[in-house]
Write a protein that holds these residues in place. Sequence first.
Motif, short mmCIF file in Angstrom:
data_model
loop_
_atom_site.label_atom_id
_atom_site.label_comp_id
_atom_site.label_asym_id
_atom_site.label_seq_id
_atom_site.Cartn_x
_atom_site.Cartn_y
_atom_site.Cartn_z
N ARG A 131 0.81 -1.36 -0.07
CA ARG A 131 0.03 0.03 -0.13
C ARG A 131 0.75 1.34 -0.05
O ARG A 131 0.45 2.28 -0.65
N PHE A 132 1.91 1.08 0.84
CA PHE A 132 2.93 2.25 0.75
C PHE A 132 3.37 2.74 -0.46
O PHE A 132 3.20 3.85 -1.12
N TRP A 133 3.82 1.67 -1.17
CA TRP A 133 4.50 1.91 -2.72
C TRP A 133 3.40 2.26 -3.56
O TRP A 133 3.59 3.21 -4.47
N HIS A 134 2.31 1.95 -3.46
CA HIS A 134 1.11 2.49 -4.40
C HIS A 134 0.91 3.64 -4.03
O HIS A 134 0.72 4.51 -5.29
N LYS A 135 0.79 4.33 -2.94
CA LYS A 135 0.45 5.63 -2.73
C LYS A 135 1.75 6.80 -2.95
O LYS A 135 1.48 7.69 -3.42
N GLN A 136 3.05 5.86 -3.21
CA GLN A 136 4.12 6.72 -3.71
C GLN A 136 4.02 6.65 -5.35
O GLN A 136 4.63 7.53 -6.12
N GLY A 137 3.06 5.99 -5.91
CA GLY A 137 2.92 5.93 -7.23
C GLY A 137 3.29 4.64 -8.01
O GLY A 137 3.14 4.68 -9.33
N ALA A 138 3.74 3.61 -7.44
CA ALA A 138 4.10 2.43 -8.01
C ALA A 138 2.95 1.61 -8.65
O ALA A 138 1.95 1.82 -8.08
#
Length: 411
Positions: A131-138
Amino acid sequence: MNNNKKPELLIPAGSLDILKIAVLYGADAVYIGGDMYGLRAKAHNFSPAEMKEGVEFAHLHGKKVYVTANITAHNDDLPGVKEYFKELADIGPDALIISDPGVFMAAKENCPDIDIHVSTQSNNVNYDTFRFWHKQGATRVVTARELSMAEIAEIRKNIPDELEIETFIHGAMCISYSGRCLLSNYFTGRDANLGACTHPCRWKYYVMEEKRPGEYLPVYENERGTYIFNSKDLCMIEHIADLCEAGIDSFKIEGRMKTALYVANVARVYRMAIDDYYTDPALYEERIPFYRSELEKGTYRQFTTGFFYGKPTHDTQIYDSNTYIRNYTYLGTISTSNEAGLYGFEQKNKFCVNDEIEIMRCDGNTYKVKVLRMTDEDGNDIESCPHPGQKIFIDVGMELKEYDLMSISEK
């Protein structure tokens, strides 16, 4: 039967020629490294011009190309990374594979139109990390190899549907956590996290008792010592159904330093297995022994299912050797023909007139043929080709095609 979309088959390529082989032999996408900033510094890798040609070739065939930039960057690396990404923005690969947050930021800034995939090197073991990386744009995160099938399925249930999961399903395993190893740097000064691993996990080790310096004792009761860190190779060809049901979007094959024969064979076999499973699960189950026997034509270190079905035991290690099992030797790839009706290639390993060899074709067929004639580049008849890199022409009694691969059995 899994009703989700068919997973992507992601194949490695260490050179432009092998990228083309991967595309033609069944890959949906290929991952490659540039001259810098990837974790396979000893691979041939791609110049900017080769990368551009590779991306164009893949796109022409409806396939994708991902570029690795997954080093753990130090301060001195950052200016070069940013310039490198500006070059990649012009080349236009489909995604960048990144592990370092600073490199991630540089990619977002300099390649805003290219997807970012988060490498397994980032130790992605829980759904909040995803989820963290998704929020960064991954757009995709690669699972750590330490995860079980159940853990991956749980991650799938707890992340956004549009966030893709990529998982290694075949190839060499690293003894260190998600491949973040310090042994190579400690022993040789070559940093695995900067792409220069010397693979000390494949070396032979002994122990030495403190008060008896110089007296080396085998770790295992065997006069030859033991390779205590030497893992078997991952192979999930018998478990395609479980991988699909877990919700994995991309099946990743390890091996950016492997030969064209290895890449073609693994791509072709997993292509058949995935397609068979989505056509008819019963057909896939029936053909598992065939897939397995075909994979064993390539180089491998014995097979294991890794962490997918629980923590590995002592049975996942190889204690008596660090060498590959090699049942077939790669001879070359057909590239041209001449006026005499012979087919040309660049020789990779020696073979002779009257040898029986195998022709592997990207349509899934394999042919056993006899070498009837062999000439050098000038048309002189020769009985064998002992010089690697030599341009050779052969007659095997059948029409050959560009990108046909030749191999010879070691048995």
